[in-house]
Scaffold this active site. Sequence first.
Site, PDB file in Angstrom:
ATOM      1  N   TYR A 175      21.845  12.189  19.000  1.00  0.00           N
ATOM      2  CA  TYR A 175      22.244  12.307  20.404  1.00  0.00           C
ATOM      3  C   TYR A 175      22.311  13.715  20.974  1.00  0.00           C
ATOM      4  O   TYR A 175      22.567  13.867  22.157  1.00  0.00           O
ATOM      5  CB  TYR A 175      23.547  11.557  20.676  1.00  0.00           C
ATOM      6  CG  TYR A 175      24.714  11.954  19.794  1.00  0.00           C
ATOM      7  CD1 TYR A 175      25.278  13.207  19.879  1.00  0.00           C
ATOM      8  CD2 TYR A 175      25.239  11.050  18.884  1.00  0.00           C
ATOM      9  CE1 TYR A 175      26.341  13.571  19.082  1.00  0.00           C
ATOM     10  CE2 TYR A 175      26.301  11.396  18.076  1.00  0.00           C
ATOM     11  CZ  TYR A 175      26.845  12.658  18.178  1.00  0.00           C
ATOM     12  OH  TYR A 175      27.888  13.002  17.377  1.00  0.00           O
TER      13      TYR A 175
ATOM     14  N   GLU B  31       0.830  -1.215   0.000  1.00  0.00           N
ATOM     15  CA  GLU B  31       0.000   0.000   0.000  1.00  0.00           C
ATOM     16  C   GLU B  31       0.863   1.263   0.000  1.00  0.00           C
ATOM     17  O   GLU B  31       0.560   2.251  -0.660  1.00  0.00           O
ATOM     18  CB  GLU B  31      -0.926  -0.003   1.224  1.00  0.00           C
ATOM     19  CG  GLU B  31      -2.087  -0.973   1.081  1.00  0.00           C
ATOM     20  CD  GLU B  31      -2.758  -1.225   2.420  1.00  0.00           C
ATOM     21  OE1 GLU B  31      -3.930  -0.842   2.549  1.00  0.00           O
ATOM     22  OE2 GLU B  31      -2.102  -1.775   3.335  1.00  0.00           O
TER      23      GLU B  31
ATOM     24  N   ASP C 139       3.901   1.600  -1.202  1.00  0.00           N
ATOM     25  CA  ASP C 139       4.518   1.775  -2.522  1.00  0.00           C
ATOM     26  C   ASP C 139       3.518   2.323  -3.534  1.00  0.00           C
ATOM     27  O   ASP C 139       3.872   3.136  -4.388  1.00  0.00           O
ATOM     28  CB  ASP C 139       5.095   0.453  -3.025  1.00  0.00           C
ATOM     29  CG  ASP C 139       6.318   0.055  -2.225  1.00  0.00           C
ATOM     30  OD1 ASP C 139       6.866   0.928  -1.526  1.00  0.00           O
ATOM     31  OD2 ASP C 139       6.708  -1.132  -2.280  1.00  0.00           O
TER      32      ASP C 139
ATOM     33  N   GLU D 148      24.695   7.495  27.856  1.00  0.00           N
ATOM     34  CA  GLU D 148      24.161   7.122  26.537  1.00  0.00           C
ATOM     35  C   GLU D 148      25.074   6.102  25.890  1.00  0.00           C
ATOM     36  O   GLU D 148      26.196   5.909  26.334  1.00  0.00           O
ATOM     37  CB  GLU D 148      24.170   8.350  25.602  1.00  0.00           C
ATOM     38  CG  GLU D 148      23.268   9.444  26.033  1.00  0.00           C
ATOM     39  CD  GLU D 148      23.520  10.697  25.220  1.00  0.00           C
ATOM     40  OE1 GLU D 148      24.232  10.647  24.197  1.00  0.00           O
ATOM     41  OE2 GLU D 148      22.999  11.736  25.624  1.00  0.00           O
TER      42      GLU D 148
ATOM     43  N   CYS E  31      68.532   6.651   7.275  1.00  0.00           N
ATOM     44  CA  CYS E  31      67.229   6.829   6.652  1.00  0.00           C
ATOM     45  C   CYS E  31      67.042   5.753   5.572  1.00  0.00           C
ATOM     46  O   CYS E  31      67.896   5.597   4.703  1.00  0.00           O
ATOM     47  CB  CYS E  31      67.138   8.213   6.026  1.00  0.00           C
ATOM     48  SG  CYS E  31      65.617   8.439   5.085  1.00  0.00           S
TER      49      CYS E  31
ATOM     50  N   CYS F  91      65.505  14.429   0.872  1.00  0.00           N
ATOM     51  CA  CYS F  91      64.998  13.065   1.081  1.00  0.00           C
ATOM     52  C   CYS F  91      63.638  12.939   0.368  1.00  0.00           C
ATOM     53  O   CYS F  91      62.710  13.687   0.675  1.00  0.00           O
ATOM     54  CB  CYS F  91      64.876  12.845   2.587  1.00  0.00           C
ATOM     55  SG  CYS F  91      64.153  11.273   3.055  1.00  0.00           S
TER      56      CYS F  91
ATOM     57  N   ASP G 110      28.992   3.584  17.035  1.00  0.00           N
ATOM     58  CA  ASP G 110      30.198   3.479  16.230  1.00  0.00           C
ATOM     59  C   ASP G 110      29.823   3.669  14.762  1.00  0.00           C
ATOM     60  O   ASP G 110      29.656   2.712  14.015  1.00  0.00           O
ATOM     61  CB  ASP G 110      30.832   2.096  16.461  1.00  0.00           C
ATOM     62  CG  ASP G 110      32.233   2.038  15.899  1.00  0.00           C
ATOM     63  OD1 ASP G 110      32.778   3.100  15.544  1.00  0.00           O
ATOM     64  OD2 ASP G 110      32.776   0.927  15.810  1.00  0.00           O
TER      65      ASP G 110
ATOM     66  N   LYS H 278      35.240   3.534  26.856  1.00  0.00           N
ATOM     67  CA  LYS H 278      35.270   2.650  25.695  1.00  0.00           C
ATOM     68  C   LYS H 278      35.443   1.199  26.137  1.00  0.00           C
ATOM     69  O   LYS H 278      36.253   0.903  27.008  1.00  0.00           O
ATOM     70  CB  LYS H 278      36.426   3.050  24.774  1.00  0.00           C
ATOM     71  CG  LYS H 278      36.299   4.498  24.303  1.00  0.00           C
ATOM     72  CD  LYS H 278      36.028   4.582  22.840  1.00  0.00           C
ATOM     73  CE  LYS H 278      37.321   4.629  22.099  1.00  0.00           C
ATOM     74  NZ  LYS H 278      37.148   4.896  20.690  1.00  0.00           N
TER      75      LYS H 278
ATOM     76  N   CYS I 103      64.965  12.081   9.994  1.00  0.00           N
ATOM     77  CA  CYS I 103      65.962  12.155   8.939  1.00  0.00           C
ATOM     78  C   CYS I 103      66.189  13.643   8.698  1.00  0.00           C
ATOM     79  O   CYS I 103      65.257  14.359   8.332  1.00  0.00           O
ATOM     80  CB  CYS I 103      65.449  11.485   7.663  1.00  0.00           C
ATOM     81  SG  CYS I 103      66.430  11.966   6.221  1.00  0.00           S
TER      82      CYS I 103
ATOM     83  N   LYS J 118      27.598  12.353  30.186  1.00  0.00           N
ATOM     84  CA  LYS J 118      27.557  13.804  30.003  1.00  0.00           C
ATOM     85  C   LYS J 118      26.945  14.467  31.231  1.00  0.00           C
ATOM     86  O   LYS J 118      26.008  13.917  31.806  1.00  0.00           O
ATOM     87  CB  LYS J 118      26.670  14.157  28.804  1.00  0.00           C
ATOM     88  CG  LYS J 118      27.085  13.513  27.502  1.00  0.00           C
ATOM     89  CD  LYS J 118      26.080  13.796  26.394  1.00  0.00           C
ATOM     90  CE  LYS J 118      26.572  13.141  25.096  1.00  0.00           C
ATOM     91  NZ  LYS J 118      25.617  13.223  24.004  1.00  0.00           N
TER      92      LYS J 118
HETATM   93  S1  IVH Z   1      28.398  13.697  22.136  1.00  0.00           S
HETATM   94  C1  IVH Z   1      31.203  17.307  22.150  1.00  0.00           C
HETATM   95  N1  IVH Z   1      27.174  11.411  22.219  1.00  0.00           N
HETATM   96  O1  IVH Z   1      31.718  10.172  19.248  1.00  0.00           O
HETATM   97  C2  IVH Z   1      30.851  15.904  22.147  1.00  0.00           C
HETATM   98  N2  IVH Z   1      28.949  11.660  20.680  1.00  0.00           N
HETATM   99  O2  IVH Z   1      34.559  11.614  19.911  1.00  0.00           O
HETATM  100  C3  IVH Z   1      29.800  15.653  21.186  1.00  0.00           C
HETATM  101  N3  IVH Z   1      29.406   9.701  19.315  1.00  0.00           N
HETATM  102  O3  IVH Z   1      32.305  12.311  16.694  1.00  0.00           O
HETATM  103  C4  IVH Z   1      29.544  14.276  20.966  1.00  0.00           C
HETATM  104  N4  IVH Z   1      27.812   8.444  20.156  1.00  0.00           N
HETATM  105  O4  IVH Z   1      30.034  11.327  16.562  1.00  0.00           O
HETATM  106  C5  IVH Z   1      28.157  12.120  21.654  1.00  0.00           C
HETATM  107  N5  IVH Z   1      25.967   9.456  22.400  1.00  0.00           N
HETATM  108  C6  IVH Z   1      26.942  10.156  21.822  1.00  0.00           C
HETATM  109  C7  IVH Z   1      27.754   9.630  20.805  1.00  0.00           C
HETATM  110  C8  IVH Z   1      28.771  10.415  20.263  1.00  0.00           C
HETATM  111  C9  IVH Z   1      28.800   8.523  19.271  1.00  0.00           C
HETATM  112  C10 IVH Z   1      30.551  10.095  18.474  1.00  0.00           C
HETATM  113  C11 IVH Z   1      30.411  11.452  17.881  1.00  0.00           C
HETATM  114  C12 IVH Z   1      31.761  12.108  17.930  1.00  0.00           C
HETATM  115  C13 IVH Z   1      32.571  11.125  18.693  1.00  0.00           C
HETATM  116  C14 IVH Z   1      33.258  11.872  19.814  1.00  0.00           C
END
Ligand code: IVH
Length: 670
Positions: free
Chosen positions: A224, A34, A36, A111, A409, A433, A115, A315, A427, A291
């Site tokens: 975000y 529908e 489409d 949050e 070098c 070079c 990636d 991380k 070097c 944050k």
């Molecule tokens: S806040 C000033 N929140 O991580 C900070 N960044 O190194 C603004 N990223 O390039 C970023 N998830 O693209 C924020 N929940 C999240 C995020 C996030 C991924 C990335 C963002 C930025 C890198 C920061």
Amino acid sequence: MSEVKKKIEKLRSELERHNRLYYIEDNPEISDYEFDEMLKELEDLERENPEFADENSPTKRVGGDVTKNFETVEHEFPMMSLSNSYSKDEISEFIARIDKNIGGDTEYVCELKYDGVAISVRYNNGRFERAVTRGDGQKGDDVSNNVRTIKSLPLNLLPDTGYPEVFEIRGEIMLTRSRFEMLNEELAKKGEKPYANPRNTASGTLKLQDSKVVAKRGLDCFLYSVNAGSPVAENHFESVQKAKKWGFKVPPKEKNRIKVCRHIDEIMDFINYWDTERLNLDFDIDGVVIKVNSYDKQEELGSTAKSPRWAIAYKYKAEETKTILQDIKFQVGRTGAVTPVAQLKPVELAGTVVKRASLHNADVIANLDVRLGDTVFVEKGGEIIPKITAVDKQQRPDDAEPFEFAAQCPECGTELVRKEGEAVHFCPNETGCPPQILGKIQHFISRNAMDIEGLGQETVVQLHNAGLIKGIADLYELKKEDVLPLERMAEKSANNLIKGVEESKNKPFEKVLFGMGIRYVGATVAKRLATHFKDINRLAQASLDELESAPEIGTVIAKSVHEFFRNEEYLEMVERLKSHGLQFEVVEEEGVSSKLEGKKIVISGVFHQVSRSEAKKLIEKHGGTNTGSVSGSTDYLVAGENMGPAKREKAEKLNVKVISEDEFLKMIED
Ligand code: IVH
């Protein structure tokens, strides 16, 4: 309104509603068939009535527009990065530091750290206006045509929901794992090479010229943060909830993908929960972001040059594997720095085959005590190039000898030098070079330096190999007849090359200065030097003392600049560039003065006569520096409306002068 227009608008809003129900609310009301059919009807009407075209129509989601060159545009609010850590202790220290600085009742928001590829999307009057990549944080590429195809990103916001007239929403462009697998299955069926991983595929897709192909890949966008001239709520969490009301897909709090935390234990719980739970997500995260919630407190904490002090990323440990170190090769960069690169027995790691890893410098090799033939642990974090983290000494071959760093070098045979206190071998044969010569020319023409149109990095290699250029000044002596015989060089590209070089003569002094590749002189330092010394003669003749007393120029930079202008070969290069008419003095822009020279100024609150970003620009135009937080060295705090009381108190305690927006504007008046 004509009947046709009414019909078109009705279809558009219906399609948008169903799009939202499907992609954002996960609650579809109609079948794909529908949907489409309705879309087809709209496409037909739009084709027959081109006067009602709209770039934000749902029909644009399937792509069609082709972007030959992505336009570079400036971010209104710079896109910073996050400081990050793999250690929970460091996260605790971060929290303790903040609690100590701004009081213990601080709220945090946790949050997911997506990636993918950062994106900033601007809306104007509720309509998608443009989408820009992060680029260098100050400027990025306009990828609007491609981002418009992302179905989970609204092109029109829900009416009467209270969104600001103009604002930017930021997030991450992602490719879900399921989508990624589907694409790879399709490739496999065609007998083609599969994509390496979702992140790289998302990033490559975003830069495709044909938005139709982008639409088919099926990117997603996870948001975000909201950035508007004046804050849309008191805190970050509330503003994300508001964005949801406007029609955006934001992290669902009921799935614990965003959480307000008031205590370190809650933060650790969030980190631990996602450490295992992330494996069940349909997308990749590489950590968690923490944050400070309150915007006032964020502002009070301010930022360093690169990242805000009010946020940190934890991380998750990168994936790790073992393999054999077969060799260590040496690479010579444009500054002459010699980097050892490990040549590994190819091994699969986090979806890609790893063959090389950086070993950084002699100290790293010595600390690891890594030897040829060793079995090494390789880890892939955020960096493109993986790292060797340790050696499995149990598996060391009996005859393995300690590794000795190259003495000469590898490119030109010159004896390498290592200055006292420095980790890097250089070097010293800067002007003889080959990779240094080539690297310097490539740096000169690069985007952030002279940005010479019609001349790419590969062409520089060709020109260099053909013996046509030995240094940057040679570029200005190239003739069309010289370049035409090069491979793949047609009449048109030859003309463009010559034209690009000619036009680069108008590039401002700071770009030329940055392009000359003086060690330690990056784009920002080049700008500072140009602003302070005004022309190359004054800069070249400046004593070490004079250089060091220029605003924000340290000893190391001063020494390097001083040395550069005492090298005969470089002086000759400058003279040649001068004779070709490049810019060697600052051309004063209108409205520029030194009224705020050397002054450190913090701005805070809401402004009425100029926007905050204009105020920042004004400070810089008049020679001042805009800093994020009040400290003992701050000269003025410009207080806009609704400035947080904490900031004023801090300024008063540190005897920092607090002035109003009017007073600030008076200071820089003619
Ligand atoms: S806040 C000033 N929140 O991580 C900070 N960044 O190194 C603004 N990223 O390039 C970023 N998830 O693209 C924020 N929940 C999240 C995020 C996030 C991924 C990335 C963002 C930025 C890198 C920061």
